[in-house]
Design a protein around this motif. Sequence first.
Motif, mmCIF file in Angstrom:
data_model
loop_
_atom_site.group_PDB
_atom_site.id
_atom_site.type_symbol
_atom_site.label_atom_id
_atom_site.label_comp_id
_atom_site.label_asym_id
_atom_site.label_seq_id
_atom_site.Cartn_x
_atom_site.Cartn_y
_atom_site.Cartn_z
ATOM 1 N N ILE A 95 49.151 15.576 24.135
ATOM 2 C CA ILE A 95 49.567 14.120 24.340
ATOM 3 C C ILE A 95 48.258 13.158 24.355
ATOM 4 O O ILE A 95 48.183 12.330 23.921
ATOM 5 C CB ILE A 95 50.600 14.114 25.401
ATOM 6 C CG1 ILE A 95 51.663 14.687 24.790
ATOM 7 C CG2 ILE A 95 50.652 12.471 25.709
ATOM 8 C CD1 ILE A 95 52.909 14.949 25.997
ATOM 9 N N ILE A 96 47.295 13.786 25.364
ATOM 10 C CA ILE A 96 46.061 12.996 25.741
ATOM 11 C C ILE A 96 45.398 12.819 24.552
ATOM 12 O O ILE A 96 44.740 11.954 24.330
ATOM 13 C CB ILE A 96 45.429 13.859 26.749
ATOM 14 C CG1 ILE A 96 46.117 13.720 28.164
ATOM 15 C CG2 ILE A 96 44.057 13.067 27.021
ATOM 16 C CD1 ILE A 96 45.555 14.653 29.378
ATOM 17 N N ILE A 97 44.900 14.063 23.493
ATOM 18 C CA ILE A 97 44.108 13.943 22.468
ATOM 19 C C ILE A 97 44.908 13.167 21.591
ATOM 20 O O ILE A 97 44.111 12.365 20.703
ATOM 21 C CB ILE A 97 43.831 15.459 22.120
ATOM 22 C CG1 ILE A 97 43.008 16.013 23.156
ATOM 23 C CG2 ILE A 97 43.104 15.397 20.781
ATOM 24 C CD1 ILE A 97 42.620 17.568 22.766
ATOM 25 N N ALA A 98 46.159 13.072 21.418
ATOM 26 C CA ALA A 98 46.581 12.448 20.414
ATOM 27 C C ALA A 98 46.742 10.944 20.598
ATOM 28 O O ALA A 98 46.402 10.073 19.722
ATOM 29 C CB ALA A 98 48.129 12.746 20.337
ATOM 30 N N ARG A 99 46.811 10.651 21.756
ATOM 31 C CA ARG A 99 46.603 9.417 22.178
ATOM 32 C C ARG A 99 45.116 8.783 21.777
ATOM 33 O O ARG A 99 44.903 7.563 21.354
ATOM 34 C CB ARG A 99 46.731 9.020 23.885
ATOM 35 C CG ARG A 99 46.465 7.673 24.316
ATOM 36 C CD ARG A 99 45.449 7.540 24.990
ATOM 37 N NE ARG A 99 45.272 5.942 25.541
ATOM 38 C CZ ARG A 99 44.045 5.281 25.559
ATOM 39 N NH1 ARG A 99 43.025 5.765 25.007
ATOM 40 N NH2 ARG A 99 44.003 4.270 26.018
ATOM 41 N N GLU A 100 44.208 9.660 22.125
ATOM 42 C CA GLU A 100 42.640 8.990 21.752
ATOM 43 C C GLU A 100 42.573 8.990 20.234
ATOM 44 O O GLU A 100 41.835 8.086 19.733
ATOM 45 C CB GLU A 100 41.673 10.294 22.043
ATOM 46 C CG GLU A 100 41.739 10.497 23.706
ATOM 47 C CD GLU A 100 41.580 9.040 24.415
ATOM 48 O OE1 GLU A 100 40.736 8.169 23.911
ATOM 49 O OE2 GLU A 100 42.029 8.859 25.704
ATOM 50 N N PHE A 101 43.259 9.940 19.253
ATOM 51 C CA PHE A 101 43.071 9.879 17.911
ATOM 52 C C PHE A 101 44.051 8.347 17.490
ATOM 53 O O PHE A 101 43.439 7.614 16.618
ATOM 54 C CB PHE A 101 43.929 10.759 17.164
ATOM 55 C CG PHE A 101 43.124 12.042 16.940
ATOM 56 C CD1 PHE A 101 42.015 11.993 15.891
ATOM 57 C CD2 PHE A 101 42.890 13.300 17.754
ATOM 58 C CE1 PHE A 101 41.341 13.334 15.854
ATOM 59 C CE2 PHE A 101 42.321 14.274 17.616
ATOM 60 C CZ PHE A 101 41.154 14.307 16.488
ATOM 61 N N ILE A 102 45.121 8.217 17.988
ATOM 62 C CA ILE A 102 45.773 6.928 17.804
ATOM 63 C C ILE A 102 44.829 5.506 18.222
ATOM 64 O O ILE A 102 44.957 4.619 17.508
ATOM 65 C CB ILE A 102 47.280 7.054 18.465
ATOM 66 C CG1 ILE A 102 48.106 7.926 17.957
ATOM 67 C CG2 ILE A 102 47.765 5.471 18.404
ATOM 68 C CD1 ILE A 102 49.307 8.131 18.745
ATOM 69 N N ILE A 103 44.343 5.584 19.399
ATOM 70 C CA ILE A 103 43.420 4.630 19.623
ATOM 71 C C ILE A 103 42.451 4.417 18.774
ATOM 72 O O ILE A 103 42.190 3.257 18.318
ATOM 73 C CB ILE A 103 43.071 4.642 21.056
ATOM 74 C CG1 ILE A 103 44.417 4.436 22.212
ATOM 75 C CG2 ILE A 103 42.149 3.520 21.438
ATOM 76 C CD1 ILE A 103 45.258 3.308 21.761
ATOM 77 N N SER A 104 41.660 5.428 18.392
ATOM 78 C CA SER A 104 40.748 5.385 17.573
ATOM 79 C C SER A 104 40.930 4.774 15.989
ATOM 80 O O SER A 104 40.381 4.065 15.363
ATOM 81 C CB SER A 104 40.149 6.884 17.230
ATOM 82 O OG SER A 104 39.486 7.236 18.459
ATOM 83 N N GLY A 105 42.238 5.273 15.482
ATOM 84 C CA GLY A 105 42.622 4.659 14.310
ATOM 85 C C GLY A 105 42.860 3.156 14.500
ATOM 86 O O GLY A 105 42.573 2.518 13.539
ATOM 87 N N PHE A 106 43.653 2.766 15.514
ATOM 88 C CA PHE A 106 43.840 1.125 15.772
ATOM 89 C C PHE A 106 42.444 0.542 15.808
ATOM 90 O O PHE A 106 42.350 -0.511 14.959
ATOM 91 C CB PHE A 106 44.351 0.872 17.109
ATOM 92 C CG PHE A 106 45.968 0.660 16.913
ATOM 93 C CD1 PHE A 106 46.490 -0.564 16.747
ATOM 94 C CD2 PHE A 106 46.913 1.646 16.993
ATOM 95 C CE1 PHE A 106 47.720 -0.999 16.766
ATOM 96 C CE2 PHE A 106 48.251 1.321 16.906
ATOM 97 C CZ PHE A 106 48.502 0.023 16.794
ATOM 98 N N ARG A 107 41.480 1.078 16.344
ATOM 99 C CA ARG A 107 40.060 0.469 16.323
ATOM 100 C C ARG A 107 39.544 0.496 14.956
ATOM 101 O O ARG A 107 38.797 -0.327 14.745
ATOM 102 C CB ARG A 107 39.143 1.214 17.624
ATOM 103 C CG ARG A 107 39.462 0.980 18.864
ATOM 104 C CD ARG A 107 38.589 1.153 19.828
ATOM 105 N NE ARG A 107 38.890 0.552 21.213
ATOM 106 C CZ ARG A 107 38.659 1.110 22.358
ATOM 107 N NH1 ARG A 107 38.655 2.343 22.470
ATOM 108 N NH2 ARG A 107 39.199 0.595 23.436
ATOM 109 N N LEU A 108 39.568 1.530 14.371
ATOM 110 C CA LEU A 108 39.013 1.551 12.782
ATOM 111 C C LEU A 108 39.870 0.328 12.068
ATOM 112 O O LEU A 108 39.172 -0.340 11.384
ATOM 113 C CB LEU A 108 39.423 2.826 12.309
ATOM 114 C CG LEU A 108 38.436 3.803 12.519
ATOM 115 C CD1 LEU A 108 38.900 5.256 12.073
ATOM 116 C CD2 LEU A 108 36.935 3.640 12.241
ATOM 117 N N VAL A 109 41.099 0.146 12.229
ATOM 118 C CA VAL A 109 41.795 -0.702 11.341
ATOM 119 C C VAL A 109 41.193 -2.147 11.901
ATOM 120 O O VAL A 109 40.797 -3.159 10.988
ATOM 121 C CB VAL A 109 43.514 -0.630 11.667
ATOM 122 C CG1 VAL A 109 44.092 -1.909 10.841
ATOM 123 C CG2 VAL A 109 43.713 0.580 10.980
#
Length: 182
Positions: A95-109
């Motif tokens: 869950i913690i790592i998934a959150r980091e991937f999701i936020i990184s994706g948002f930041r890329l967009v």
Amino acid sequence: MNLPNKLTILRTVMIPFFILFLYTDWFHGYDKIIAAVIFIAASLTDMLDGKIARKYNLVTNFGKFMDPLADKLLVCSALIALVDLNKIAAWVVIIIIAREFIISGFRLVASDNGVVIAASYWGKFKTTFQMLMIIYLVVDLQFAYANVVGMVLVYVALALTVISLVDYIVKNYKVFLEGSSK
């Protein structure tokens, strides 16, 4: 290369040493303390490099890319090792790592749309509790309620991880929608 970037590189270089001391017993029980000290020092470089970069206008593209990557490498390395050492449940780390991937994706967009999304207070609380949790689990204190304290830290860090994700999405979903329509 400026000081904030050197601190970021130092943080990245500290990760293998942190992992090495976490897994060894060369110093008869003090290895975990050494690992915790390395993790604390690495975590402090995270706070320090950003403050120095902003205060002295030393923000660079290298720093913008490498600083968050170094942070994620440090925390994810620690969490994965703690799963391996049976100190934390794998589902919590996922869950913690998934959150980091999701936020990184948002930041890329957002970056693709020319938008910079700053860290929120929830994200800062999340980071603080994750680091406290990691330090506590690494040191592995032995006292009457040690497991309860560890469990409380894990669940508070997990709750803040989810809350900060929801907060981030709610505040920034328009950036994602605008990015997907291009």
